[in-house]
Design an enzyme around this catalytic site. Structure first.
Site, short mmCIF file in Angstrom:
data_model
loop_
_atom_site.label_atom_id
_atom_site.label_comp_id
_atom_site.label_asym_id
_atom_site.label_seq_id
_atom_site.Cartn_x
_atom_site.Cartn_y
_atom_site.Cartn_z
N CYS A 192 0.85 -1.19 0.00
CA CYS A 192 0.00 0.00 0.00
C CYS A 192 0.88 1.25 0.00
O CYS A 192 1.44 1.63 1.04
CB CYS A 192 -0.91 -0.01 1.23
SG CYS A 192 -1.91 1.48 1.36
N CYS A 223 -0.24 4.07 2.28
CA CYS A 223 -0.06 3.85 3.72
C CYS A 223 1.41 3.99 4.10
O CYS A 223 1.74 4.54 5.14
CB CYS A 223 -0.51 2.45 4.13
SG CYS A 223 -1.99 1.88 3.36
N ASP A 224 2.30 3.43 3.30
CA ASP A 224 3.69 3.28 3.72
C ASP A 224 4.70 4.13 2.94
O ASP A 224 5.89 4.14 3.28
CB ASP A 224 4.11 1.79 3.59
CG ASP A 224 3.19 0.89 4.40
OD1 ASP A 224 2.67 1.36 5.43
OD2 ASP A 224 3.00 -0.28 4.01
#
Ligand code: NAP
Length: 302
Positions: free
Chosen positions: A134, A137-138
């Site tokens: 992701c 997200c990261d």
């Protein structure tokens, strides 16, 4: 006497909460089971730009929370827990969750899909230590670093473009020389100055110690990268229902535009269903359609 709901919805993404909204608004006794928080895949999407009505886009997480609140406003109840088994045949369906058993006359499956893995050695071992699924997200961990993205669909190009705004350099690795992604992303890729596209390439190995330090490609080339983002599609969360519901070769629950499955009173909606386009807007459409047919089914059962 055990309580029997009119409808249980499994999964709190856009499809699930739309079904819950329509059901609750129609006066049905509906509970929705969610294992984490509202929004599904949408919740890990930075901005949703292609869901009509939000002229400046909306953060995916916020849209998920709004969908939950919209359904609960009409009396839908969210029950947090993970479904461990489901008996779908018969007039009363039994759903066992990590926090108890529920019974219902109809079941709407909105479990969505999870990221597909590359399947290379040590991939699982390095998840979170250089292997990610992701970018939104990261990606923030890779400011001014070098990353690789694998895939050639909308997600991979979107991820590569997003990461290119943070990272020093992005390799986009795709097994073919043409993309599945929409023209808007391919055009943007052409304008980017820090994305290097490696066509007809695939990752064969991770180079890593404490964390990933590089990758080896199938042609033997080695690339020094700090992170690898795998963006090669998703696999439907349908395993719980295998043996009861008909699944296609990719594991998607077979259901047409009516969302009806091979079991009466059981509907599949959103990304877990066989369909040509998996988007928020098609997921919410499924939610409304499922309730329409579930109401018809419940009326016949009465
Ligand atoms: P996708 O469209 O299925 O694309 C998957 C990509 O990964 C393909 O390029 C595929 O290559 C490649 N791939 C699959 N298995 C692989 C493997 N084992 N090794 C290497 N490469 C592999 O998946 P997606 O990009 O996640 O998109 C999923 C759905 O969401 C699509 O319907 C997409 O349009 C939609 N989506 C839309 C938006 C948007 O409209 N803003 C954004 C994101 C996603 P091949 O092409 O060679 O098969």
């Amino acid at each position: 006497m055990e309580h029997i709901h009119d409808m249980i919805v499994i999964g709190g993404g856009p499809a699930g909460y739309t079904a819950a909204l329509y059901a609750a608004r129609a006066g049905l006794d509906v509970a929705l089971i969610e294992k984490m928080s509202a929004g599904g895949q949408m919740a890990v999407t930075d901005t949703i730009d292609n869901y009509s009505g939000f002229d400046e886009g909306i953060p995916g997480y916020e849209l998920g929370m709004k969908m939950q609140a919209g359904a609960e406003r009409f009396g839908a109840v969210t029950k947090y827990g993970e479904v461990v088994s489901a008996e779908l045949e018969g007039k009363v369906k039994n759903i066992k969750t990590s926090s108890g058993e529920l019974h219902s006359r109809t079941v709407v499956i909105a479990t969505g899909a999870n990221p597909r893995e590359l399947g290379i050695d040590r991939e699982e071992e390095y998840v979170g230590r250089g292997v990610h699924y992701c970018a939104h997200c990261d990606g923030r961990f890779y400011r001014n670093k070098v990353v690789a993205v694998v895939g050639g669909g909308n997600s991979a190009l979107e991820d590569a473009l997003y990461l290119a705004r943070l990272a020093k350099k992005v390799y986009l690795i795709h097994r073919r020389d043409s993309f599945r992604a929409s023209k808007i992303y391919v055009d943007a890729l052409g304008k980017s100055t820090n994305i290097e596209f490696l066509a007809n390439s695939s990752v064969s190995e991770l180079i890593a110690d404490e964390r990933v330090t590089g990758i080896r490609l199938a042609d033997g080339r080695e690339l020094e990268v700090n992170g690898l983002f795998v963006s090669i599609g998703r696999k439907p969360a349908s395993e719980l229902f295998r043996g009861q519901l008909e699944l296609d070769a990719g594991g998607y629950i077979v259901a047409d535009e009516s969302t009806r499955t091979n079991i009466a009173g059981v509907y599949a909606i959103g990304d877990v269903r066989t369909k040509p386009l998996r988007q928020v807007v098609t997921a919410v459409g499924d939610g409304a359609v499922a309730v329409h047919f579930a109401e018809e089914y419940l009326a016949q059962c009465d």
